[in-house]
Design a protein around this motif. Sequence first.
Motif, short mmCIF file in Angstrom:
data_model
loop_
_atom_site.label_atom_id
_atom_site.label_comp_id
_atom_site.label_asym_id
_atom_site.label_seq_id
_atom_site.Cartn_x
_atom_site.Cartn_y
_atom_site.Cartn_z
N PRO A 147 1.03 4.76 0.70
CA PRO A 147 0.19 5.78 1.33
C PRO A 147 0.41 7.16 0.71
O PRO A 147 1.46 7.44 0.14
CB PRO A 147 0.67 5.77 2.79
CG PRO A 147 2.06 5.27 2.73
CD PRO A 147 2.13 4.34 1.55
N SER A 188 1.18 -2.38 4.91
CA SER A 188 1.53 -2.91 3.60
C SER A 188 2.25 -4.23 3.78
O SER A 188 2.43 -4.71 4.89
CB SER A 188 2.38 -1.92 2.82
OG SER A 188 3.59 -1.72 3.45
N SER A 230 -0.94 10.11 5.11
CA SER A 230 -1.50 8.99 5.85
C SER A 230 -0.52 7.84 5.96
O SER A 230 0.35 7.67 5.13
CB SER A 230 -2.78 8.50 5.17
OG SER A 230 -2.47 7.94 3.91
N LYS A 231 -0.69 7.04 7.03
CA LYS A 231 0.11 5.84 7.22
C LYS A 231 -0.81 4.65 7.08
O LYS A 231 -1.95 4.68 7.48
CB LYS A 231 0.75 5.81 8.61
CG LYS A 231 1.87 6.80 8.77
CD LYS A 231 2.66 6.45 9.99
CE LYS A 231 3.97 7.22 10.00
NZ LYS A 231 4.93 6.64 10.88
N SER A 232 -0.29 3.58 6.50
CA SER A 232 -1.12 2.40 6.34
C SER A 232 -0.26 1.15 6.36
O SER A 232 0.94 1.20 6.29
CB SER A 232 -1.89 2.48 5.02
OG SER A 232 -0.97 2.57 3.97
N ASP A 239 0.87 -1.17 0.00
CA ASP A 239 0.00 0.00 0.00
C ASP A 239 0.90 1.22 0.00
O ASP A 239 1.69 1.41 0.92
CB ASP A 239 -0.90 -0.02 1.24
CG ASP A 239 -1.93 1.08 1.22
OD1 ASP A 239 -2.25 1.59 0.13
OD2 ASP A 239 -2.42 1.44 2.31
#
Length: 156
Positions: free
Chosen positions: A54, A62, A58-60, A52
Amino acid sequence: NDREQRGVMVEPLEPESVLTFLNHLGVSRYEIHKKIGDALRDKLESEIQKVDIPSSSSKSKSSKFLQSDGGSGEKKLLELLKSSWEYIHVPELRPVFVTLINKLGDRTPVEVLLLLAKKDTAGNATTANSIDNKQQNEDINLTNLKYGELLNQFGL
Protein backbone atom coordinates in the motif's frame (compact mmCIF):
# COMPACT_ATOMS: atom_id res chain seq x y z
CA ASN A 1 0.14 -30.72 21.36
CA ASP A 2 -2.99 -28.97 20.05
CA ARG A 3 -3.64 -31.63 17.41
CA GLU A 4 -3.52 -34.41 19.98
CA GLN A 5 -6.02 -32.54 22.18
CA ARG A 6 -8.45 -32.29 19.26
CA GLY A 7 -7.99 -35.97 18.47
CA VAL A 8 -6.26 -35.36 15.16
CA MET A 9 -3.70 -37.98 14.36
CA VAL A 10 -0.98 -36.97 11.91
CA GLU A 11 1.18 -39.70 10.45
CA PRO A 12 4.87 -38.86 10.22
CA LEU A 13 6.07 -38.23 6.68
CA GLU A 14 8.00 -41.24 5.48
CA PRO A 15 8.61 -40.68 1.76
CA GLU A 16 10.84 -43.71 1.23
CA SER A 17 8.03 -45.99 0.06
CA VAL A 18 6.74 -43.37 -2.40
CA LEU A 19 10.24 -42.70 -3.68
CA THR A 20 10.85 -46.44 -4.13
CA PHE A 21 7.54 -46.83 -6.00
CA LEU A 22 8.37 -43.90 -8.31
CA ASN A 23 11.84 -45.37 -8.84
CA HIS A 24 10.23 -48.62 -10.03
CA LEU A 25 8.17 -46.55 -12.47
CA GLY A 26 11.37 -45.10 -13.89
CA VAL A 27 11.16 -41.66 -12.29
CA SER A 28 14.54 -40.52 -10.98
CA ARG A 29 14.97 -38.87 -7.61
CA TYR A 30 16.38 -35.85 -9.42
CA GLU A 31 13.12 -35.47 -11.38
CA ILE A 32 11.06 -35.85 -8.20
CA HIS A 33 13.06 -33.27 -6.26
CA LYS A 34 13.16 -30.89 -9.25
CA LYS A 35 9.36 -31.04 -9.63
CA ILE A 36 8.83 -30.42 -5.92
CA GLY A 37 11.37 -27.57 -5.89
CA ASP A 38 9.83 -25.96 -8.98
CA ALA A 39 6.34 -26.21 -7.51
CA LEU A 40 7.48 -24.64 -4.23
CA ARG A 41 9.33 -21.86 -6.06
CA ASP A 42 6.29 -21.16 -8.26
CA LYS A 43 4.04 -21.02 -5.19
CA LEU A 44 6.41 -18.60 -3.45
CA GLU A 45 6.53 -16.39 -6.56
CA SER A 46 2.73 -16.33 -6.77
CA GLU A 47 2.49 -15.39 -3.08
CA ILE A 48 4.98 -12.57 -3.66
CA GLN A 49 2.85 -11.31 -6.56
CA LYS A 50 -0.27 -11.34 -4.33
CA VAL A 51 1.30 -8.99 -1.79
CA ASP A 52 -0.18 -5.55 -2.09
CA ILE A 53 2.25 -2.87 -1.07
CA PRO A 54 0.00 0.00 0.00
CA SER A 55 0.93 3.62 -0.42
CA SER A 56 1.78 5.41 2.81
CA SER A 57 -1.79 6.68 3.22
CA SER A 58 -3.88 3.61 2.34
CA LYS A 59 -4.46 0.17 3.84
CA SER A 60 -5.21 -2.84 1.73
CA LYS A 61 -5.44 -6.62 1.76
CA SER A 62 -2.45 -8.70 0.86
CA SER A 63 -1.23 -12.27 0.96
CA LYS A 64 -1.98 -13.99 4.26
CA PHE A 65 1.12 -16.13 3.75
CA LEU A 66 3.51 -13.19 3.82
CA GLN A 67 1.61 -11.27 6.51
CA SER A 68 0.83 -14.07 8.94
CA ASP A 69 2.28 -12.28 11.96
CA GLY A 70 0.70 -8.90 11.24
CA GLY A 71 3.73 -7.25 9.62
CA SER A 72 3.46 -5.03 6.58
CA GLY A 73 3.74 -6.59 3.13
CA GLU A 74 6.67 -4.38 2.23
CA LYS A 75 8.52 -5.35 5.40
CA LYS A 76 7.99 -9.05 4.71
CA LEU A 77 9.17 -8.67 1.12
CA LEU A 78 12.29 -6.84 2.29
CA GLU A 79 13.00 -9.62 4.81
CA LEU A 80 12.55 -12.22 2.09
CA LEU A 81 14.84 -10.22 -0.22
CA LYS A 82 17.51 -10.16 2.48
CA SER A 83 17.14 -13.90 3.08
CA SER A 84 17.24 -14.71 -0.62
CA TRP A 85 20.48 -12.80 -1.25
CA GLU A 86 22.73 -15.68 -0.18
CA TYR A 87 21.09 -17.87 -2.84
CA ILE A 88 21.44 -15.43 -5.72
CA HIS A 89 24.16 -17.61 -7.24
CA VAL A 90 21.74 -20.58 -7.53
CA PRO A 91 20.14 -20.33 -10.99
CA GLU A 92 17.00 -22.24 -9.95
CA LEU A 93 16.30 -19.72 -7.17
CA ARG A 94 17.05 -16.51 -9.08
CA PRO A 95 13.45 -16.15 -10.30
CA VAL A 96 12.40 -15.56 -6.67
CA PHE A 97 14.95 -12.76 -6.38
CA VAL A 98 13.82 -11.25 -9.70
CA THR A 99 10.18 -11.44 -8.62
CA LEU A 100 11.00 -9.67 -5.36
CA ILE A 101 12.93 -6.88 -7.11
CA ASN A 102 10.12 -6.42 -9.64
CA LYS A 103 7.46 -6.38 -6.92
CA LEU A 104 9.34 -3.90 -4.75
CA GLY A 105 10.11 -1.65 -7.71
CA ASP A 106 11.23 1.77 -6.45
CA ARG A 107 11.19 0.45 -2.89
CA THR A 108 14.11 -1.88 -3.57
CA PRO A 109 16.92 -0.84 -1.21
CA VAL A 110 19.68 1.12 -2.90
CA GLU A 111 22.23 -1.17 -1.24
CA VAL A 112 20.84 -4.16 -3.14
CA LEU A 113 20.95 -2.29 -6.43
CA LEU A 114 24.52 -1.22 -5.76
CA LEU A 115 25.52 -4.81 -4.99
CA LEU A 116 23.95 -5.94 -8.25
CA ALA A 117 25.86 -3.21 -10.09
CA LYS A 118 29.22 -4.02 -8.50
CA LYS A 119 31.89 -5.16 -10.91
CA ASP A 120 33.25 -8.66 -10.59
CA THR A 121 36.98 -8.02 -10.36
CA ALA A 122 38.21 -10.99 -8.33
CA GLY A 123 35.39 -13.48 -8.86
CA ASN A 124 34.60 -13.36 -5.16
CA ALA A 125 31.10 -13.36 -3.77
CA THR A 126 29.67 -9.92 -3.15
CA THR A 127 28.46 -9.27 0.37
CA ALA A 128 26.29 -6.57 1.88
CA ASN A 129 29.31 -5.10 3.66
CA SER A 130 31.43 -4.80 0.52
CA ILE A 131 30.07 -1.55 -0.93
CA ASP A 132 32.41 1.42 -0.92
CA ASN A 133 31.96 4.94 -2.25
CA LYS A 134 34.54 4.54 -5.01
CA GLN A 135 32.69 1.54 -6.43
CA GLN A 136 29.36 3.39 -6.34
CA ASN A 137 30.65 6.13 -8.62
CA GLU A 138 32.02 3.88 -11.38
CA ASP A 139 30.31 3.71 -14.76
CA ILE A 140 28.36 0.48 -15.18
CA ASN A 141 28.75 -1.93 -18.10
CA LEU A 142 26.48 -5.00 -17.77
CA THR A 143 29.02 -7.36 -19.33
CA ASN A 144 31.53 -6.66 -16.56
CA LEU A 145 29.10 -6.98 -13.68
CA LYS A 146 29.12 -9.88 -11.26
CA TYR A 147 25.36 -10.26 -11.68
CA GLY A 148 25.14 -9.00 -15.26
CA GLU A 149 23.32 -12.14 -16.36
CA LEU A 150 20.73 -11.60 -13.63
CA LEU A 151 20.32 -7.93 -14.55
CA ASN A 152 19.66 -8.93 -18.15
CA GLN A 153 16.51 -10.67 -16.87
CA PHE A 154 15.17 -7.22 -16.01
CA GLY A 155 15.62 -6.07 -19.60
CA LEU A 156 18.33 -3.54 -18.76
